[in-house]
Design a protein around this motif. Sequence first.
Motif, PDB file in Angstrom:
ATOM      1  N   GLN A   2      21.627 -14.833 -38.883  1.00  0.00           N
ATOM      2  CA  GLN A   2      22.943 -15.686 -38.344  1.00  0.00           C
ATOM      3  C   GLN A   2      23.826 -15.614 -39.770  1.00  0.00           C
ATOM      4  OE1 GLN A   2      21.535 -20.014 -37.366  1.00  0.00           O
ATOM      5  NE2 GLN A   2      23.686 -20.553 -38.137  1.00  0.00           N
ATOM      6  N   GLU A   3      23.796 -15.343 -40.249  1.00  0.00           N
ATOM      7  CA  GLU A   3      25.188 -15.174 -41.610  1.00  0.00           C
ATOM      8  C   GLU A   3      25.355 -14.029 -41.679  1.00  0.00           C
ATOM      9  OE1 GLU A   3      25.079 -14.596 -46.799  1.00  0.00           O
ATOM     10  OE2 GLU A   3      22.433 -14.757 -45.193  1.00  0.00           O
ATOM     11  N   GLN A   6      27.668 -14.858 -38.898  1.00  0.00           N
ATOM     12  CA  GLN A   6      28.211 -16.060 -39.422  1.00  0.00           C
ATOM     13  C   GLN A   6      30.434 -15.116 -40.369  1.00  0.00           C
ATOM     14  OE1 GLN A   6      28.895 -20.126 -39.844  1.00  0.00           O
ATOM     15  NE2 GLN A   6      31.650 -18.793 -39.724  1.00  0.00           N
ATOM     16  N   VAL A 135      30.867 -25.906 -33.614  1.00  0.00           N
ATOM     17  CA  VAL A 135      29.470 -24.860 -34.267  1.00  0.00           C
ATOM     18  C   VAL A 135      29.370 -24.478 -32.609  1.00  0.00           C
ATOM     19  CG1 VAL A 135      27.571 -25.512 -34.582  1.00  0.00           C
ATOM     20  CG2 VAL A 135      29.892 -26.429 -35.987  1.00  0.00           C
ATOM     21  N   GLY A 137      26.320 -22.126 -31.286  1.00  0.00           N
ATOM     22  CA  GLY A 137      24.876 -21.245 -31.548  1.00  0.00           C
ATOM     23  C   GLY A 137      24.351 -21.106 -32.620  1.00  0.00           C
ATOM     24  N   GLY A 138      24.840 -22.228 -33.981  1.00  0.00           N
ATOM     25  CA  GLY A 138      25.029 -22.359 -35.099  1.00  0.00           C
ATOM     26  C   GLY A 138      25.773 -21.501 -35.528  1.00  0.00           C
ATOM     27  N   ARG A 140      29.943 -21.324 -36.723  1.00  0.00           N
ATOM     28  CA  ARG A 140      31.152 -22.096 -37.550  1.00  0.00           C
ATOM     29  C   ARG A 140      31.973 -21.926 -37.280  1.00  0.00           C
ATOM     30  NH1 ARG A 140      34.351 -24.069 -42.179  1.00  0.00           N
ATOM     31  NH2 ARG A 140      32.914 -23.056 -42.949  1.00  0.00           N
TER      32      ARG A 140
END
Length: 294
Positions: A2-3, A6, A135, A137-138, A140
């Motif tokens: 996820q990071e 992002q 936001v 799926g988590g 931003r």
Amino acid sequence: MQELAQNLVFGILVGSVYGLAAIGMSLVFGVMRVLNVAHGELLMIGGYFSFWALEKAGVDPFLSLPLTGLALVALGYLLYQVIFRWVVRLDEEPRVNTSLLVAFGLGLILNTAAAHLWTADDRSIITDYSRLSLVLGGIRIPVIRLAGLALALLTAGGLQYFLSRTRMGRAIRATAENWQSASLMGIDIRKVYALAFPLSVGLAGLAGTLVAVGYSISPHIGLEWTLKALVVVVLAGLGSNFGTLIAGIILGCSEAIGAFLFGGSYREAVSLLLFLAVLMFRPQGLFGKGVRMQ
């Protein structure tokens, strides 16, 4: 994961600004063979123009975009008439070298003028919606940077339509392809140059507004953004506006991945390695087609 996702999203968003900034530089070099290394300073002036419009008149930065674009087009026309119209009279090879020196001097003048007008402090355009985010799926997604991506796409599409569907746009393409043949066909290449240069400055001004809204501006950001635009132009190659925008996004994503894997201090190193790799293995660029403008 996820990071990383992002970081990639942020890379796409900042890369669209890279691409928009580079389209103007690509245009003026492809048409005029002028290397405008003051492009970043002109971008900075565009950002300050929108900043002033908000501070002095309360005009929203996105509403001030047409005014910023027109103001920078007018500035570009003035610079062309006073400085660059004499540069384009030179033969092609000395023209590139001379334009490099002239534009470097211009950049220093704009840098100093901006420092006197706005001081050397970083400035940002803050609006009521600056902190809004979607936001998904988590992930931003800042709304203001998403609007910047949309504007970059619309600008690239509008420029492509102008170059492909209008009489003057086709004259610009013909001049970029071969100015001698264009001149023999009755195209006034001086008028083409007098339009292409202000148009490139106007595009820099639009990119400057996005930088002021999504990031920050100061009198000293010019060199940084000139280098970013130059890297994107080399990555894309001459010949495609959308290719330049995509190359900007590729650069932004590469920097984001480099920062994720190796730390933020290696962000610039990754972009330079990508720059060198393209020069070595595909010197015409990722989207270059062997012509100056599509």
